[in-house]
Motif scaffolding. Structure first.
Motif, PDB file in Angstrom:
ATOM      1  N   TYR A  95      -7.883 -25.320 -46.350  1.00  0.00           N
ATOM      2  CA  TYR A  95      -6.800 -25.190 -45.362  1.00  0.00           C
ATOM      3  C   TYR A  95      -7.399 -24.779 -44.025  1.00  0.00           C
ATOM      4  CZ  TYR A  95      -4.170 -25.366 -49.673  1.00  0.00           C
ATOM      5  OH  TYR A  95      -3.665 -25.777 -50.889  1.00  0.00           O
ATOM      6  N   ARG A 123      -6.883 -20.231 -44.982  1.00  0.00           N
ATOM      7  CA  ARG A 123      -6.807 -19.644 -46.313  1.00  0.00           C
ATOM      8  C   ARG A 123      -8.256 -19.374 -46.705  1.00  0.00           C
ATOM      9  NH1 ARG A 123      -3.656 -22.549 -51.446  1.00  0.00           N
ATOM     10  NH2 ARG A 123      -3.270 -20.612 -52.588  1.00  0.00           N
ATOM     11  N   ILE A 168      -0.319 -26.405 -52.891  1.00  0.00           N
ATOM     12  CA  ILE A 168       0.119 -26.278 -51.490  1.00  0.00           C
ATOM     13  C   ILE A 168       1.460 -25.540 -51.449  1.00  0.00           C
ATOM     14  CG2 ILE A 168       0.942 -27.587 -49.484  1.00  0.00           C
ATOM     15  CD1 ILE A 168      -1.128 -29.785 -50.246  1.00  0.00           C
ATOM     16  N   ARG A 169       2.348 -25.899 -52.373  1.00  0.00           N
ATOM     17  CA  ARG A 169       3.664 -25.250 -52.377  1.00  0.00           C
ATOM     18  C   ARG A 169       3.514 -23.737 -52.608  1.00  0.00           C
ATOM     19  NH1 ARG A 169       8.813 -25.904 -52.141  1.00  0.00           N
ATOM     20  NH2 ARG A 169      10.197 -24.608 -53.393  1.00  0.00           N
ATOM     21  N   PHE A 171       1.016 -21.839 -51.802  1.00  0.00           N
ATOM     22  CA  PHE A 171       0.491 -21.249 -50.556  1.00  0.00           C
ATOM     23  C   PHE A 171       1.622 -21.102 -49.532  1.00  0.00           C
ATOM     24  CE2 PHE A 171      -1.944 -22.155 -46.448  1.00  0.00           C
ATOM     25  CZ  PHE A 171      -2.402 -20.851 -46.313  1.00  0.00           C
ATOM     26  N   TYR A 172       2.420 -22.151 -49.406  1.00  0.00           N
ATOM     27  CA  TYR A 172       3.542 -22.128 -48.457  1.00  0.00           C
ATOM     28  C   TYR A 172       4.518 -20.993 -48.809  1.00  0.00           C
ATOM     29  CZ  TYR A 172       8.333 -23.365 -47.208  1.00  0.00           C
ATOM     30  OH  TYR A 172       9.631 -23.300 -46.809  1.00  0.00           O
ATOM     31  N   TYR A 179       0.530 -20.912 -43.688  1.00  0.00           N
ATOM     32  CA  TYR A 179       0.816 -22.342 -43.924  1.00  0.00           C
ATOM     33  C   TYR A 179       1.190 -23.008 -42.601  1.00  0.00           C
ATOM     34  CZ  TYR A 179       3.012 -26.665 -45.378  1.00  0.00           C
ATOM     35  OH  TYR A 179       3.320 -27.993 -45.493  1.00  0.00           O
ATOM     36  N   GLU A 180       2.033 -22.343 -41.850  1.00  0.00           N
ATOM     37  CA  GLU A 180       2.516 -22.866 -40.566  1.00  0.00           C
ATOM     38  C   GLU A 180       1.352 -23.161 -39.611  1.00  0.00           C
ATOM     39  OE1 GLU A 180       5.974 -22.817 -39.270  1.00  0.00           O
ATOM     40  OE2 GLU A 180       5.083 -23.711 -37.459  1.00  0.00           O
ATOM     41  N   THR A 182      -1.609 -23.859 -40.421  1.00  0.00           N
ATOM     42  CA  THR A 182      -2.539 -24.830 -41.009  1.00  0.00           C
ATOM     43  C   THR A 182      -2.244 -26.207 -40.417  1.00  0.00           C
ATOM     44  OG1 THR A 182      -2.656 -23.573 -43.050  1.00  0.00           O
ATOM     45  CG2 THR A 182      -3.277 -25.896 -43.178  1.00  0.00           C
ATOM     46  N   ILE A 185      -4.890 -30.078 -44.205  1.00  0.00           N
ATOM     47  CA  ILE A 185      -5.138 -29.707 -45.602  1.00  0.00           C
ATOM     48  C   ILE A 185      -6.040 -30.787 -46.181  1.00  0.00           C
ATOM     49  CG2 ILE A 185      -4.143 -29.255 -47.873  1.00  0.00           C
ATOM     50  CD1 ILE A 185      -1.581 -28.360 -46.483  1.00  0.00           C
ATOM     51  N   ALA A 230       6.431 -28.990 -49.528  1.00  0.00           N
ATOM     52  CA  ALA A 230       6.395 -28.021 -48.419  1.00  0.00           C
ATOM     53  C   ALA A 230       6.796 -28.741 -47.137  1.00  0.00           C
ATOM     54  CB  ALA A 230       4.994 -27.432 -48.277  1.00  0.00           C
ATOM     55  N   LYS A 236       0.061 -32.588 -41.818  1.00  0.00           N
ATOM     56  CA  LYS A 236      -1.134 -31.795 -42.165  1.00  0.00           C
ATOM     57  C   LYS A 236      -2.105 -32.575 -43.061  1.00  0.00           C
ATOM     58  CE  LYS A 236       1.839 -27.682 -42.353  1.00  0.00           C
ATOM     59  NZ  LYS A 236       1.677 -26.923 -41.109  1.00  0.00           N
TER      60      LYS A 236
END
Ligand code: XUL
Length: 520
Positions: A95, A123, A168-169, A171-172, A179-180, A182, A185, A230, A236
């Motif tokens: 990320y 991350r 990913i979800r 992490f979000y 996440y925002e 980022t 990915i 996400a 991304k």
């Protein structure tokens, strides 16, 4: 010459080939645990995590790239390399923020990669394929799509904990602000390719299919799966493309520091399993590859994108075009080692001579060969399950248990690969345990197909080098004919008299498995 990398769980390996001479010129490797001990990851990941999390430090992969290039440049003239491609452990993700591309574009060759790139990470650590922490996210994505069949129909797999979309979800949900911020990915594969190319590059179809995000029919990101995973995900993700797509020339960082030519180009990195399919010379349907490693994998080229109705098998892109299946069995060497230790024997007890002593008992005793949770079939085993007489169950004759464990592993593999409807014409074995003639003969007998072993221990890195040559215009089938030879004398024919024995054993194994899983 062409250079192929494999960024795997435990090491980074490079294979340099000369297709004109049909030769491997040089192979070098960096072992993360041994060569980069400061990352405290003896097996390539951070030990001791909880809740099923298994992460690795992406800075370790960057340090490994610098170290491997210094070893390569000391051993070979890298100015002759015309194209680079690679492979990476599948599903792992990296990320990065909006400074990533600027950092890559202005790398200073007098400094290292880590100190110049790591600040872009949003991350700190990367979830890898061993991570099982995303059960809740898999359930949410599945519910949003209306059921597992729909996720499988679109992406080639039901929602799987280690796959990148559910990761990913998670992490979000856990760190929405990180996440925002980022902006990129990447998979391990596309991250490494980006660093080499000096810009953010595409993810290849082979590896992209291991994310629960790629639509296999359109080979583009699936809007519904993205939406269930996400927000703002499309912007991304790198665009998906075939592995042989040339992305540009290698970054000046590598030309100045390690002597690559400024004209050297970069194709994509794919997943390690698609790359191994290439490196094992098995990209045409009819060939099966069985890799006996920490976990065992079974993979094969498929004429079309058929999916597993039970949801255990996966469909990835075949770097030579079309699709491949992959089935992963968690209790591979882990189970073989556990039984070896439990019985207090050494590997010689798994060799051909030792197995021959119990040949008369082929297919008689049964073992569900799972010492811990299994993913194919998905069940929380804590110990193997025995189906057979007292002598066998008590372990007073260790050879009987070893035979039953190995037979159980391959009967389980045969059972869970039937959905592919591919008749194995030839099985190519790879991985540590494949050297063992006794195990190889069991594979031939249980699948009733000839077995061969290949000379290379680095099938993924070799496959990547062949992809690099193919991206330069070389024909894949002639490359495979030149590089993917079976080891002389390694071929084993099945014993036809054991065909009906293992048919019957397979039926009984299936009953024992069903009864155990359904608590009957
Ligand atoms: C495949 C998988 C593993 C990794 C190992 O789905 O999770 O085979 O690719 O590197």
């Amino acid at each position: 010459m062409f250079l192929g990398f494999d960024s795997s769980t435990q090491s980074l390996t490079a294979v340099l080939i000369d297709p004109a001479g049909g030769k491997i010129v040089c192979q070098k490797s960096v072992n993360f645990g041994v060569d980069l001990p400061d990352y405290l990851s003896p097996s390539g990941f951070i030990p001791g995590s909880e809740a099923g999390e298994v992460h690795a430090d992406p800075r370790m992969w960057l340090d490994a790239l610098d170290l491997l290039f210094s070893r390569l440049s000391a051993a070979a003239d890298l100015s002759q390399v015309g194209m680079i491609a690679g492979s990476g452990q599948q599903h792992g993700s990296v990320y990065l923020d909006g400074t990533f591309e600027k950092r890559l574009a202005s790398l200073d060759a007098s400094r290292g990669l880590v100190e110049q790139v790591a600040a872009a990470l949003t991350r700190a650590t990367s979830p890898i394929w061993m991570d099982t922490s995303t059960g809740a996210e898999c359930a949410e994505i599945t519910a949003a799509l209306g059921g597992p069949e729909e996720v499988c129909r679109r992406s080639g797999s039901v929602a799987i904990e280690r796959f990148t979309g559910p990761q990913i979800r998670r992490f979000y949900k856990q760190s929405p602000e990180d996440y925002e911020r980022t902006k990129h990915i990447h998979l391990v594969s596309s991250f490494m390719a980006s660093v080499l190319c000096g810009k953010s590059v595409s993810v290849d179809f082979g590896d992209a299919a291991g994310m629960n995000l790629l639509n296999l029919e359109s080979l583009s990101w699936d809007g519904k799966l993205l939406g269930a995973t996400a927000p703002q995900l499309l912007e991304k993700l790198p665009p998906p493309a075939p592995a042989t797509t040339v992305q540009g020339v290698v970054s000046p960082y590598f030309t100045k520091k390690y002597g690559l030519s400024p004209a050297c180009r970069c194709a994509l990195f794919t997943g390690d399993n698609p790359a191994s399919l290439v490196g094992m010379g098995a990209t045409a349907p009819g060939n099966i590859v069985i890799s006996l490693g920490t976990s065992d994998t079974f993979f094969a080229a498929m004429p079309g994108p058929r999916t597993d109705p039970n949801g255990f098998g996966h469909v990835f892109g075949n770097p030579a075009g079309g699709f491949m299946s992959l089935i992963c069995f968690r209790n591979g060497s882990l189970a073989r080692e556990a039984l070896r230790d439990r019985l207090g024997v050494d590997w010689s007890a798994f060799e051909r001579g030792a197995l021959a002593e119990t040949r008369g008992m082929a297919g008689q005793n049964l073992m569900l060969p799972f010492f811990g949770p299994e993913i194919t079939p998905r069940f929380d085993f804590s110990a193997p399950v025995f189906g057979g007489g007292g002598d066998f169950t008590h372990g007073s004759h260790p050879g009987l248990q070893i035979r039953a464990l190995l037979e159980g592993q391959f009967l389980n593999m045969r059972r869970h690969s039937e959905w592919m409807a591919v008749k194995p014409e030839r099985i190519r074995l790879t991985g540590g345990a494949s050297k063992n003639d006794g195990i190889a003969q069991l594979v031939a007998d249980i699948f009733q197909a000839p077995v061969e072993r290949l000379e290379t221990g680095n099938s993924a890195a070799l496959g990547a080098a062949l992809i690099a040559a193919a991206a330069d215009g070389w024909q894949m089938d002639s490359l495979q004919a030149a590089f993917c030879h079976a080891e002389a004398g390694s071929g084993l024919a099945p014993d036809p008299s054991l065909g009906p024995v293992y048919e019957d054993a397979g039926r009984r194994f299936g009953e024992l498995l069903d009864d155990t899983i359904h608590g009957r």
